[in-house]
Write an enzyme that holds these catalytic residues in place. Structure first.
Site, PDB file in Angstrom:
ATOM      1  N   ASP A  92       0.977  -1.202   0.061  1.00 33.97           N
ATOM      2  CA  ASP A  92       0.017  -0.050  -0.051  1.00 33.97           C
ATOM      3  C   ASP A  92       0.896   1.360  -0.040  1.00 33.97           C
ATOM      4  O   ASP A  92       2.181   1.254   0.126  1.00 33.97           O
ATOM      5  CB  ASP A  92      -0.901  -0.129   1.092  1.00 33.97           C
ATOM      6  CG  ASP A  92      -0.307   0.039   2.552  1.00 33.97           C
ATOM      7  OD1 ASP A  92       0.829   0.255   2.493  1.00 33.97           O
ATOM      8  OD2 ASP A  92      -1.020  -0.049   3.633  1.00 33.97           O
ATOM      9  N   ASP A 130      -7.962  -7.214   1.179  1.00 30.80           N
ATOM     10  CA  ASP A 130      -7.117  -7.471   2.308  1.00 30.80           C
ATOM     11  C   ASP A 130      -7.320  -6.979   3.478  1.00 30.80           C
ATOM     12  O   ASP A 130      -8.280  -6.221   3.575  1.00 30.80           O
ATOM     13  CB  ASP A 130      -5.647  -6.628   2.012  1.00 30.80           C
ATOM     14  CG  ASP A 130      -5.793  -5.140   2.306  1.00 30.80           C
ATOM     15  OD1 ASP A 130      -5.376  -4.830   3.648  1.00 30.80           O
ATOM     16  OD2 ASP A 130      -6.414  -4.428   1.686  1.00 30.80           O
ATOM     17  N   CYS A 132     -12.884 -28.378   8.829  1.00 29.77           N
ATOM     18  CA  CYS A 132     -11.620 -27.943   8.451  1.00 29.77           C
ATOM     19  C   CYS A 132     -10.486 -28.919   8.377  1.00 29.77           C
ATOM     20  O   CYS A 132     -10.265 -29.776   9.101  1.00 29.77           O
ATOM     21  CB  CYS A 132     -11.104 -26.883   9.346  1.00 29.77           C
ATOM     22  SG  CYS A 132      -9.883 -25.833   8.533  1.00 29.77           S
ATOM     23  N   CYS A 145      -7.304 -28.176   7.957  1.00 31.99           N
ATOM     24  CA  CYS A 145      -5.905 -27.459   8.296  1.00 31.99           C
ATOM     25  C   CYS A 145      -5.404 -28.236   9.052  1.00 31.99           C
ATOM     26  O   CYS A 145      -5.455 -28.786   9.781  1.00 31.99           O
ATOM     27  CB  CYS A 145      -6.183 -25.976   8.458  1.00 31.99           C
ATOM     28  SG  CYS A 145      -6.404 -25.607  10.073  1.00 31.99           S
ATOM     29  N   CYS A 157      -6.489 -27.888  12.788  1.00 36.56           N
ATOM     30  CA  CYS A 157      -7.789 -28.801  12.994  1.00 36.56           C
ATOM     31  C   CYS A 157      -7.368 -30.221  12.864  1.00 36.56           C
ATOM     32  O   CYS A 157      -8.306 -31.077  13.412  1.00 36.56           O
ATOM     33  CB  CYS A 157      -8.951 -28.194  12.132  1.00 36.56           C
ATOM     34  SG  CYS A 157      -9.496 -26.726  12.304  1.00 36.56           S
ATOM     35  N   HIS A 204      -5.102 -21.243  11.354  1.00 38.86           N
ATOM     36  CA  HIS A 204      -6.343 -21.638  10.910  1.00 38.86           C
ATOM     37  C   HIS A 204      -7.266 -20.417  10.339  1.00 38.86           C
ATOM     38  O   HIS A 204      -7.961 -20.772   9.229  1.00 38.86           O
ATOM     39  CB  HIS A 204      -7.110 -22.284  12.332  1.00 38.86           C
ATOM     40  CG  HIS A 204      -8.467 -22.126  12.082  1.00 38.86           C
ATOM     41  ND1 HIS A 204      -9.208 -23.340  11.103  1.00 38.86           N
ATOM     42  CD2 HIS A 204      -9.673 -21.261  12.327  1.00 38.86           C
ATOM     43  CE1 HIS A 204     -10.563 -22.919  11.180  1.00 38.86           C
ATOM     44  NE2 HIS A 204     -10.696 -22.016  11.604  1.00 38.86           N
TER      45      HIS A 204
END
Length: 372
Positions: free
Chosen positions: A93, A267, A305, A307, A310, A336
């Site tokens: 940015d 974002d 989930c 991931c 998890c 996560h």
């Protein structure tokens, strides 16, 4: 030109777009969420972990990197990609939002903004030219023009003067930009919550012919329905053949609603910030893992989930880590949350492919506990 956008498909149920952005460091499938790496790092995550959860692009902050360690040092290190060991696309940015959020610590003039560092109180001055010099040194694939972000609420006259200054600064940014072949400079549309001013800003910024455009000045405290309304009349003014970026938005409902209204890029620090504070985004709504009710809950954070967190750890263990003040707690919940949002965007892309995004929204909102 450094940035090329390809519109692959428009959803028949909504204004959503499936697209592809080609950059010097790789291709990004859109719509996409960009994890925020303010200080040349996504807090609590390694680059390898970000790749594992399929983070296609990350965002870094010009203001913070200018103050510490300094853009010239990053340039000496071979640029931001090499400095932080990230070989995929980066967006920086302009630092505008951070400077304007300093309030009494900054003074705006036509030349630029004089401000005091939040780190040590030292005086600094950033002009559009200086912002581009910093971003050129950092070497990100996508860089943002230096703009003035009007607060909410703000009077019509204030917002009009602000957006007109943003246009003049955008011209100066374009003239100062030294690397158009390797860095794509995006313009930012301002105009607050006023339809006529959004139209004016869109016309002026689009006339400057940037390779991509952002909608700025939203998610600054206004109610969500008002943000959606502004998007509904702003995105149709933006070119179809260039990427559209909504700055600073990252809650699951806002991501889906933004995509429905034609946005390609998002974002936000939200998933990492709340992750460090013990809150997880799950398929069934938010889980505040510090709460006592999870003390003997041996279920995964999110049963739906897949991931790393998890698959390997229970809510009881994560709660224990938080109560014990262990660093691993912030790492695992952040991991996560980012996985959750990136997976959400992958599901959104699939829903656009299959022309069922509004159906997907309905199902997701019901499970998450959002009202339609």
């Amino acid at each position: 030109m450094a940035i090329k956008y390809e519109l692959i498909k428009e959803c028949k149920q909504s204004g959503a777009r499936l697209g592809r952005i080609t950059t010097p460091h790789g291709t990004i499938e859109t719509p996409i969420f960009m994890p925020v790496g303010t200080q040349a790092t996504v807090k609590a995550m390694t680059p390898e972990e970000l790749k594992k959860i399929n983070s296609q692009i990350i965002l870094s902050n010009t203001y913070h990197l200018y103050l510490r360690p300094g853009h010239k040092l990053v340039e000496k290190a071979g640029g931001l990609h090499k400095f932080m060991n990230w070989d995929r696309p980066i967006l920086t940015d302009s630092g505008g939002f951070q400077v304007f959020s300093l309030g009494d610590l900054r003074k705006i003039s036509e030349k630029g903004v004089e401000f005091r560092s939040h780190l040590d109180g030292s005086k600094h001055f950033i002009s559009p030219e200086k912002a581009i010099e910093i971003e050129n040194s950092l070497g990100a694939d996508i860089i943002m023009a230096f703009d003035e972000c009007a607060p909410y609420p703000a009077e019509w006259n204030y917002v009009k003067n602000s957006l007109e200054r943003t246009t003049r600064w955008a011209k100066r940014c374009k003239e100062a930009h030294k690397n158009p072949d390797t860095q794509g400079l995006f313009g930012i549309i301002q105009g607050g919550m006023y339809k006529d001013l959004r139209e004016q800003s869109a016309k002026e910024i689009i006339d400057l012919d940037f390779p991509g455009y952002a909608v700025g000045g939203l998610s600054v405290g206004e109610p969500k329905p008002l943000m959606y309304e502004v998007l509904e009349y702003t995105t149709p003014l933006m070119p179809k053949d260039k990427p559209r970026y909504l700055m600073g938005v990252g809650s699951p409902d806002c991501l889906i609603e933004g995509v429905i209204r034609g946005i390609d890029m998002f974002d936000c620090v939200l998933p990492t910030r709340i992750g460090r504070n013990g809150t997880a985004m799950t398929s069934e709504g938010r889980v505040v893992i510090k709460n006592a009710k999870y003390a003997e809950d041996f279920m995964p954070l999110d049963p739906n989930c897949d991931c790393y967190t998890c698959k390997n750890y229970s809510r009881a263990y994560l709660r224990h880590l938080f109560k014990a003040g262990e660093i691993l707690s912030a790492r695992l919940v952040t991991y996560h949350n980012l996985h959750f949002l990136l997976k959400l965007m992958e599901n959104v892309r699939n829903a656009i492919k299959e022309d069922r995004l509004l159906d997907f929204r309905k199902e997701f909102f019901e499970k998450y506990g959002y009202e339609l």
